[in-house]
Design a protein around this motif. Structure first.
Motif, PDB file in Angstrom:
ATOM      1  N   THR A 346       0.823  -1.202   0.000  1.00 45.53           N
ATOM      2  CA  THR A 346       0.000   0.000   0.000  1.00 45.53           C
ATOM      3  C   THR A 346       0.862   1.259   0.000  1.00 45.53           C
ATOM      4  N   SER A 379      -5.021   2.973  -0.167  1.00 47.43           N
ATOM      5  CA  SER A 379      -5.803   1.773  -0.456  1.00 47.43           C
ATOM      6  C   SER A 379      -5.715   0.817   0.718  1.00 47.43           C
ATOM      7  N   ASN A 381      -5.198  -2.774   2.703  1.00 46.14           N
ATOM      8  CA  ASN A 381      -4.044  -3.671   2.575  1.00 46.14           C
ATOM      9  C   ASN A 381      -4.392  -5.072   2.084  1.00 46.14           C
ATOM     10  N   ARG A 388      -8.121  -3.746  -5.823  1.00 45.23           N
ATOM     11  CA  ARG A 388      -7.790  -2.929  -4.657  1.00 45.23           C
ATOM     12  C   ARG A 388      -9.010  -2.146  -4.184  1.00 45.23           C
TER      13      ARG A 388
END
Length: 461
Positions: A346, A379, A381, A388
């Motif tokens: 991320t 975003s 994880n 995502r």
């Protein structure tokens, strides 16, 4: 002496608060999100309330009145004969919505807990120490899935209607002890030891009704997994003050967290129709509980009225765990869905600003207050079939000094965030939004503010 009594009272207050804070972090109501069903759960935004109100920036923050939980190098700024204590509470409202088989479903949940406790004081000139207890991640979810009875189904037609219930709760707490040292003018380094502990419980229940479709249950399976965590990690950090004069200051900072597998002690049990099987213990999980290697870089600019900050954070979740887990099936008919869940690396960008109209304005109280705002984008994880989940948050806050020219103050912060809206509709996933309200207290003791000189031997008793 009055100064000694004050110090003793503050230390007693800290000692009393720590057990309550630790208990709060192991509460079952720190999060309410189906996305905490796998792995370590939902990550909490680090930092004291003033930093969280600025979007979470803090890697390069270097201020006398703030305990910096993100970069131990900042501890070197602790002034002599001073003591800084920070703690806060936070309430959250989670709202989850999902469209299933053409029907909109939603749930809401409220939580309230002590958020963090932090201390900072000098050890010597240009050498400071910081100690903090903060939530690292939280797990909290309750879900139900009903598999309907169908006589045409070649498998389930011989079983009947089945109801599945999933729930989980718990968290991971971080205790950090660090020192910061100004090696030479305007350049500081910091080292911190981090201890993580906590318990996460995940349970599921499968109940089968009779084949005739009645509500009478004739078979049930109950599974329970407990993950007990206790692990040490480390962090290093640096700060460089590139510009420092009476009008402005510009600071750059960077940190590195070592990360690693938490290797929890796992205890699992299964009960079938009230007959308990042998308890199984191990140290592995389907989707590991890991701490990622983390790199963070920040810049912070200050004037008498303005403070502007920006951070970039990279967490190597995917590199520490290549495993994945396959979810169960949700929905029915043509709306059935299942997903492969896996960790992913991320990147997060944080931006924040603080405005203080007149710090030295003796006539107008509100001009002495600090007004904060920030934005965070990144975003989640974990991925679902490689997709995502985007997440973002906006923050605002205000800092109110307790007296003229005082560093001690009361902070109030608000945060609104969203997760999953970028792909949830197409994948039939949950759209999540939340609102947080927090109050923090910063207590500063030093001769310059209240004539309360600490760590200084008096000439007369």
């Amino acid at each position: 002496m009055y100064s000694k009594n004050t110090l003793v009272k503050w230390l007693i207050a800290v000692a009393m608060l720590l057990p309550f804070a630790a208990g709060a972090q192991t509460s079952s109501v720190n999060a309410f999100s189906p996305y905490t069903m796998y792995g370590i759960g939902e990550m909490n935004t680090p930092g004291t309330l003033p930093m969280r109100s600025m979007g979470g920036v803090g890697v390069a923050v270097r201020k006398v009145g703030d305990v910096n939980l993100l970069n131990p190098a900042s501890y070197s700024i602790a002034p002599q004969k001073s003591f800084l204590f920070d703690f806060g509470v936070e309430g959250q409202n989670f709202y989850n919505s999902q469209r299933v088989t053409g029907e909109e479903k939603h749930t809401a949940y409220n939580t309230f807990n002590i958020r963090d406790v932090a201390l900072q004081f000098p050890l010597a000139k240009k050498l400071g120490l910081g100690l903090s207890l903060t939530p690292y991640s939280s797990v909290g979810y309750r879900m139900r899935y009903d598999h309907p009875f169908s006589s045409d189904d070649p498998v389930w037609g011989n079983v009947g209607a089945v109801q599945y219930n999933y729930q989980g709760e718990g968290d991971v707490t971080e205790v950090k002890l660090g020192i910061g040292w100004e090696v030479f003018k305007n350049f500081s380094i910091g080292l911190a030891a981090q201890y993580y502990w906590g318990d996460i419980d995940r349970d599921f229940t499968s109940t089968t009704a009779s084949i005739t479709g009645s509500d009478t249950a004739y078979s049930s399976i109950v599974g329970s997994d407990n993950y007990s965590i206790s692990s040490f990690k480390g962090q290093i950090g640096v700060q460089w003050v590139a510009v420092a004069n009476q009008k402005r200051a510009l600071t750059f900072g960077a940190t590195f967290d070592f990360g690693g597998d938490l290797r929890p002690r796992v205890t699992s049990s299964i009960t079938i129709d009230n007959m308990t099987s042998t308890v199984v213990r191990g140290d592995t999980t389907t989707l590991k509980l890991v701490l990622p290697r983390q790199y963070a870089f920040g810049v912070y600019y200050q004037t008498s009225k303005w403070a502007l900050g920006a951070d970039y954070e990279y967490r190597n979740w995917g590199g520490r765990n290549k495993g994945s887990v396959h979810t169960g099936v949700t929905g029915s008919g043509n709306d059935k869905h299942s997903y492969t869940v896996a960790y992913t690396n991320t990147s997060t960008i944080k931006l924040g600003a603080e405005f203080t109209p007149g710090r030295y304005d003796v006539r107008h109280f509100f001009n002495r207050c600090s007004y904060r705002a920030g934005f965070r984008y990144g975003s989640f994880n974990q991925t679902f079939d490689g997709h995502r989940l985007g997440e973002w948050a906006v923050t605002v806050g205000v800092g109110v000094p307790v007296q003229f020219l005082a560093i001690s103050g009361v902070n109030v912060g608000f945060e609104y965030g969203r997760r999953g809206y970028n792909i949830a509709e197409n994948l039939c996933l949950v759209r999540q939004q939340y609102f947080k309200f927090a109050i923090g207290f910063t207590l500063f003791g030093a001769g310059g503010e209240n004539k309360d000189y600490w760590f200084l031997r008096p000439k007369y008793d």
